[in-house]
Design a protein around this motif. Structure first.
Motif, PDB file in Angstrom:
ATOM      1  N   ALA A  40       0.837  -1.206   0.000  1.00 13.45           N
ATOM      2  CA  ALA A  40       0.000   0.000   0.000  1.00 13.45           C
ATOM      3  C   ALA A  40       0.868   1.251   0.000  1.00 13.45           C
ATOM      4  O   ALA A  40       0.465   2.296  -0.487  1.00 13.45           O
ATOM      5  CB  ALA A  40      -0.941  -0.001   1.203  1.00 13.45           C
ATOM      6  N   GLY A  55       1.673  12.499  -8.921  1.00 13.72           N
ATOM      7  CA  GLY A  55       1.096  11.443  -8.090  1.00 13.72           C
ATOM      8  C   GLY A  55      -0.273  11.866  -7.592  1.00 13.72           C
ATOM      9  O   GLY A  55      -0.764  12.954  -7.937  1.00 13.72           O
ATOM     10  N   THR A  56      -0.868  11.016  -6.781  1.00 12.32           N
ATOM     11  CA  THR A  56      -2.200  11.310  -6.240  1.00 12.32           C
ATOM     12  C   THR A  56      -2.201  12.643  -5.494  1.00 12.32           C
ATOM     13  O   THR A  56      -3.143  13.436  -5.606  1.00 12.32           O
ATOM     14  CB  THR A  56      -2.615  10.192  -5.262  1.00 12.32           C
ATOM     15  OG1 THR A  56      -2.432   8.935  -5.912  1.00 12.32           O
ATOM     16  CG2 THR A  56      -4.043  10.334  -4.821  1.00 12.32           C
ATOM     17  N   THR A  57      -1.128  12.875  -4.738  1.00 15.53           N
ATOM     18  CA  THR A  57      -1.051  14.109  -3.949  1.00 15.53           C
ATOM     19  C   THR A  57      -1.122  15.332  -4.866  1.00 15.53           C
ATOM     20  O   THR A  57      -1.879  16.269  -4.602  1.00 15.53           O
ATOM     21  CB  THR A  57       0.272  14.136  -3.151  1.00 15.53           C
ATOM     22  OG1 THR A  57       0.325  12.953  -2.357  1.00 15.53           O
ATOM     23  CG2 THR A  57       0.365  15.362  -2.266  1.00 15.53           C
ATOM     24  N   HIS A  64      -6.633   9.704   3.567  1.00 18.53           N
ATOM     25  CA  HIS A  64      -5.193   9.927   3.647  1.00 18.53           C
ATOM     26  C   HIS A  64      -5.000  11.445   3.678  1.00 18.53           C
ATOM     27  O   HIS A  64      -5.797  12.187   3.107  1.00 18.53           O
ATOM     28  CB  HIS A  64      -4.567   9.330   2.381  1.00 18.53           C
ATOM     29  CG  HIS A  64      -3.083   9.326   2.337  1.00 18.53           C
ATOM     30  ND1 HIS A  64      -2.356  10.448   2.046  1.00 18.53           N
ATOM     31  CD2 HIS A  64      -2.180   8.334   2.526  1.00 18.53           C
ATOM     32  CE1 HIS A  64      -1.064  10.140   2.055  1.00 18.53           C
ATOM     33  NE2 HIS A  64      -0.928   8.862   2.346  1.00 18.53           N
ATOM     34  N   SER A  67      -3.334  13.289   2.028  1.00 21.64           N
ATOM     35  CA  SER A  67      -3.253  13.939   0.726  1.00 21.64           C
ATOM     36  C   SER A  67      -4.627  14.218   0.130  1.00 21.64           C
ATOM     37  O   SER A  67      -4.736  14.974  -0.839  1.00 21.64           O
ATOM     38  CB  SER A  67      -2.395  13.127  -0.248  1.00 21.64           C
ATOM     39  OG  SER A  67      -3.068  11.970  -0.600  1.00 21.64           O
ATOM     40  N   THR A 100     -12.133   8.664  -0.557  1.00 23.01           N
ATOM     41  CA  THR A 100     -11.248   7.648  -1.099  1.00 23.01           C
ATOM     42  C   THR A 100     -12.070   6.464  -1.611  1.00 23.01           C
ATOM     43  O   THR A 100     -13.119   6.146  -1.052  1.00 23.01           O
ATOM     44  CB  THR A 100     -10.217   7.196  -0.040  1.00 23.01           C
ATOM     45  OG1 THR A 100      -9.203   6.456  -0.687  1.00 23.01           O
ATOM     46  CG2 THR A 100     -10.834   6.347   1.068  1.00 23.01           C
ATOM     47  N   VAL A 154     -10.707   3.319  -1.828  1.00 20.80           N
ATOM     48  CA  VAL A 154     -10.317   2.256  -0.881  1.00 20.80           C
ATOM     49  C   VAL A 154      -9.440   2.885   0.199  1.00 20.80           C
ATOM     50  O   VAL A 154      -8.498   3.621  -0.119  1.00 20.80           O
ATOM     51  CB  VAL A 154      -9.527   1.145  -1.612  1.00 20.80           C
ATOM     52  CG1 VAL A 154      -9.000   0.115  -0.617  1.00 20.80           C
ATOM     53  CG2 VAL A 154     -10.393   0.456  -2.670  1.00 20.80           C
ATOM     54  N   ASN A 212      -6.516   3.307   2.783  1.00 26.75           N
ATOM     55  CA  ASN A 212      -5.159   2.751   2.879  1.00 26.75           C
ATOM     56  C   ASN A 212      -4.889   2.153   4.249  1.00 26.75           C
ATOM     57  O   ASN A 212      -3.897   1.452   4.426  1.00 26.75           O
ATOM     58  CB  ASN A 212      -4.109   3.832   2.573  1.00 26.75           C
ATOM     59  CG  ASN A 212      -4.101   4.948   3.592  1.00 26.75           C
ATOM     60  OD1 ASN A 212      -5.142   5.491   3.929  1.00 26.75           O
ATOM     61  ND2 ASN A 212      -2.942   5.301   4.094  1.00 26.75           N
ATOM     62  N   ASP A 254     -10.146   9.640  -4.513  1.00 25.71           N
ATOM     63  CA  ASP A 254      -8.755   9.228  -4.348  1.00 25.71           C
ATOM     64  C   ASP A 254      -8.704   7.728  -4.648  1.00 25.71           C
ATOM     65  O   ASP A 254      -9.181   6.904  -3.871  1.00 25.71           O
ATOM     66  CB  ASP A 254      -8.340   9.529  -2.906  1.00 25.71           C
ATOM     67  CG  ASP A 254      -6.950   9.009  -2.577  1.00 25.71           C
ATOM     68  OD1 ASP A 254      -6.410   8.209  -3.353  1.00 25.71           O
ATOM     69  OD2 ASP A 254      -6.423   9.387  -1.517  1.00 25.71           O
ATOM     70  N   ALA A 284      -5.917   5.969  -5.138  1.00 33.43           N
ATOM     71  CA  ALA A 284      -4.528   5.488  -4.958  1.00 33.43           C
ATOM     72  C   ALA A 284      -4.460   4.029  -4.493  1.00 33.43           C
ATOM     73  O   ALA A 284      -3.488   3.336  -4.788  1.00 33.43           O
ATOM     74  CB  ALA A 284      -3.793   6.386  -3.960  1.00 33.43           C
ATOM     75  N   GLN A 285      -5.487   3.584  -3.761  1.00 29.43           N
ATOM     76  CA  GLN A 285      -5.462   2.195  -3.269  1.00 29.43           C
ATOM     77  C   GLN A 285      -6.470   1.314  -3.996  1.00 29.43           C
ATOM     78  O   GLN A 285      -6.806   0.228  -3.514  1.00 29.43           O
ATOM     79  CB  GLN A 285      -5.752   2.157  -1.759  1.00 29.43           C
ATOM     80  CG  GLN A 285      -4.743   2.908  -0.911  1.00 29.43           C
ATOM     81  CD  GLN A 285      -3.355   2.276  -0.922  1.00 29.43           C
ATOM     82  OE1 GLN A 285      -3.180   1.109  -1.309  1.00 29.43           O
ATOM     83  NE2 GLN A 285      -2.357   3.021  -0.501  1.00 29.43           N
ATOM     84  N   SER A 324      -1.647   6.930  -8.300  1.00 27.67           N
ATOM     85  CA  SER A 324      -0.178   7.030  -8.395  1.00 27.67           C
ATOM     86  C   SER A 324       0.402   5.798  -9.068  1.00 27.67           C
ATOM     87  O   SER A 324       0.078   4.665  -8.681  1.00 27.67           O
ATOM     88  CB  SER A 324       0.441   7.128  -7.001  1.00 27.67           C
ATOM     89  OG  SER A 324      -0.046   8.238  -6.304  1.00 27.67           O
ATOM     90  N   HIS A 359       3.418   4.563  -8.783  1.00 32.61           N
ATOM     91  CA  HIS A 359       4.334   3.746  -7.964  1.00 32.61           C
ATOM     92  C   HIS A 359       3.615   2.729  -7.085  1.00 32.61           C
ATOM     93  O   HIS A 359       4.238   1.830  -6.541  1.00 32.61           O
ATOM     94  CB  HIS A 359       5.242   4.648  -7.105  1.00 32.61           C
ATOM     95  CG  HIS A 359       4.543   5.319  -5.957  1.00 32.61           C
ATOM     96  ND1 HIS A 359       4.541   4.797  -4.689  1.00 32.61           N
ATOM     97  CD2 HIS A 359       3.813   6.460  -5.890  1.00 32.61           C
ATOM     98  CE1 HIS A 359       3.849   5.603  -3.884  1.00 32.61           C
ATOM     99  NE2 HIS A 359       3.393   6.609  -4.587  1.00 32.61           N
ATOM    100  N   LYS A 360       2.294   2.888  -6.931  1.00 31.08           N
ATOM    101  CA  LYS A 360       1.537   1.911  -6.140  1.00 31.08           C
ATOM    102  C   LYS A 360       0.925   0.835  -7.030  1.00 31.08           C
ATOM    103  O   LYS A 360       0.213  -0.041  -6.562  1.00 31.08           O
ATOM    104  CB  LYS A 360       0.425   2.620  -5.365  1.00 31.08           C
ATOM    105  CG  LYS A 360       0.938   3.570  -4.279  1.00 31.08           C
ATOM    106  CD  LYS A 360      -0.218   4.210  -3.559  1.00 31.08           C
ATOM    107  CE  LYS A 360       0.191   5.369  -2.674  1.00 31.08           C
ATOM    108  NZ  LYS A 360       0.880   4.977  -1.454  1.00 31.08           N
TER     109      LYS A 360
HETATM  110  C1  PLP Z   1      -5.286   6.468  -0.104  1.00 31.54           C
HETATM  111  C2  PLP Z   1      -4.056   7.233  -0.483  1.00 31.54           C
HETATM  112  N1  PLP Z   1      -4.186   8.430  -1.046  1.00 31.54           N
HETATM  113  C3  PLP Z   1      -3.129   9.154  -1.421  1.00 31.54           C
HETATM  114  C4  PLP Z   1      -1.847   8.706  -1.231  1.00 31.54           C
HETATM  115  C5  PLP Z   1      -0.701   9.559  -1.661  1.00 31.54           C
HETATM  116  O1  PLP Z   1      -0.079   9.034  -2.763  1.00 31.54           O
HETATM  117  P1  PLP Z   1       1.254   9.698  -3.341  1.00 31.54           P
HETATM  118  O2  PLP Z   1       2.191   9.843  -2.175  1.00 31.54           O
HETATM  119  O3  PLP Z   1       1.716   8.734  -4.357  1.00 31.54           O
HETATM  120  O4  PLP Z   1       0.876  11.022  -3.916  1.00 31.54           O
HETATM  121  C6  PLP Z   1      -1.646   7.469  -0.637  1.00 31.54           C
HETATM  122  C7  PLP Z   1      -0.288   6.972  -0.376  1.00 31.54           C
HETATM  123  O5  PLP Z   1      -0.060   6.189   0.502  1.00 31.54           O
HETATM  124  C8  PLP Z   1      -2.784   6.706  -0.257  1.00 31.54           C
HETATM  125  O6  PLP Z   1      -2.651   5.518   0.310  1.00 31.54           O
END
Ligand code: PLP
Length: 406
Positions: free
Chosen positions: A30, A93-95, A123, A125, A171, A173, A175, A200, A202-203, A223, A225-226
């Motif tokens: 994650a 990235g997501t952020t 999260h 972000s 979100t 899902v 994290n 979001d 990202a997950q 993102s 990288h995930k």
């Molecule tokens: C649910 C969720 N949103 C956003 C992020 C942020 O992703 P990034 O650091 O790749 O921008 C994460 C990273 O752990 C995340 O788990």
């Protein structure tokens, strides 16, 4: 189709790694996933065969690179079921995707007295950008609360969404809890009151099938990288109708149509939101990561990881004093837990010495930690290459570590 985990593992050379003389078990997916050879080779090929800066030059190298870059935009569009390629914006990235929407949508649509609904399980972000925005524009953040099992209290949406609500951020899902939120239902409730939804993802995109059009999401961020891709690349999907009304996020090269010393007119979407030279290599290397997910099949991945989730949860529950945070009816392969009397950091550090990589801490979700009144958890999170044998090793190691620490 049978899920061939050994074949998948063969794509990830790093999984053969020994850590402190023990075979690596990587359960911190994650946070970030490992990278397959397909992604590594693509990166190498780009630099050895045809690298150039994109979009601008009239030469072979730049043309080849531009084609490779833009073909990933098509791939992403298809992967998440977006209506058009122009609705796909590449970010860091997501952020950055969340910050882009907060700043740009905020400038256009959020004013003093506006309300932004943010769920309690976000999260940082998908929380801090909205807080910063609310502060700047005199708007208010409204909480979409959670229940103890880790599900959002979606029945409250009809009262929480008012004529002042300008956006809902949630979100797909969690994290920390692994909860798969009922997105279609949340989006439908928001749309009934003409409120757009920022998701979001990202997950989510690497674990379950996602179709932004079927969900009717207004914005969807994730993102690379995930999802077995490179670092420093993200995606923002936005519906054309919003993106076209939003002002640019950053100024610079590539996002302009015409510049005089006095004034600038801007490019069309998506370029309006892609100022400067992007992470060319990163975007191009995201292509094979998406291809791997598609070849494996998102339905198959979801089923495999769910099997791992059930297998691990069942065994963890047998351990004395162990509390799992997040027992939603719909979960992805994330388990957060604590063991009575043991600090999560101690557990994580000791597990590491046995070759097992888990995450410990607040997982960038402090409001969620406050809800449960805990400083942090131990989190295991599964990816496409994990196995039940690895879970057996983890459970065995955990039992030994607990004995030592108690
Ligand atoms: C649910 C969720 N949103 C956003 C992020 C942020 O992703 P990034 O650091 O790749 O921008 C994460 C990273 O752990 C995340 O788990």
């Amino acid at each position: 189709m049978e899920y061939d985990v050994n074949k998948i593992r063969s794509y990830f050379p790093v999984l053969k790694q020994q850590v402190y003389g023990k075979p690596l078990v990587y359960f911190d997916n994650a946070a970030s996933t490992q990278k397959p050879v397909q992604v590594l080779l693509k990166t190498g090929r780009l630099y050895t065969e045809f690298y150039g800066n994109i979009h601008r030059a009239a030469h072979y190298m730049a043309d080849k690179t531009t084609d490779a870059f833009e073909s990933v935009r098509d791939q992403v569009q298809q992967f998440i079921g977006a209506g058009s390629r122009e609705e796909i914006i590449f970010t860091k990235g997501t952020t950055e995707s969340a910050n882009l929407v907060a700043a740009s949508f905020g400038e256009q649509f959020i004013s003093p007295g506006s309300e932004i609904i943010v769920s309690e399980m976000e999260h940082h972000s998908n929380m801090v950008p909205w807080q910063l925005n609310a502060l700047k524009r005199g708007a208010k953040i409204v909480k979409l609360p959670m229940s103890r099992n880790g599900e959002l209290q979606t029945s409250l949406l009809s009262e929480l969404i008012t004529s002042k609500t300008r956006l809902l951020a949630v979100t797909h899902v969690s994290n920390v809890l692994g909860t798969i939120n009922p997105l279609a239902q949340i989006i439908d409730a928001a749309h009934r009151k003409n409120v757009p939804v920022f998701v979001d993802g990202a997950q989510a995109v690497q674990h379950i099938p996602v179709n932004v059009k079927a969900l009717d999401a207004d914005f969807y961020a994730f993102s690379a990288h995930k999802m077995y891709g490179p670092n420093g690349v993200g995606v923002l999907y936005g519906k054309r109708k919003w993106l076209e009304q939003m002002p640019p996020y950053q100024g610079g090269g590539e996002m302009i149509s015409e510049v005089t010393f006095e004034k600038t007119t801007f490019s069309e979407i998506p370029f309006k939101f892609e100022a400067g030279t992007p992470n060319i290599t990163g975007v191009i290397a995201l292509g094979p990561a998406i291809a791997l997910l598609q070849e494996t099949g998102m339905e198959h991945i979801a089923a495999w990881e769910h099997q791992l989730l059930d297998y691990c949860t069942h065994q963890l529950k047998e351990l004395e004093g162990l509390v799992i945070y997040g027992e939603a009816s719909q979960k992805s392969g994330v388990i957060s837990f604590n063991i009575d009397g043991i600090h999560p950091f101690d557990l994580g550090t000791m597990l590491d010495k046995t070759g097992i990589a888990v995450r410990t801490g607040h997982h960038c979700a402090d409001p969620l930690m406050s809800y449960f009144n805990i400083p942090g958890t131990v989190r295991v999170s599964f990816g496409i290459y994990n196995t039940t044998e690895e879970i057996d090793r983890f459970i065995e190691a955990l039992k030994r570590v607990v004995k030592m620490l108690k």
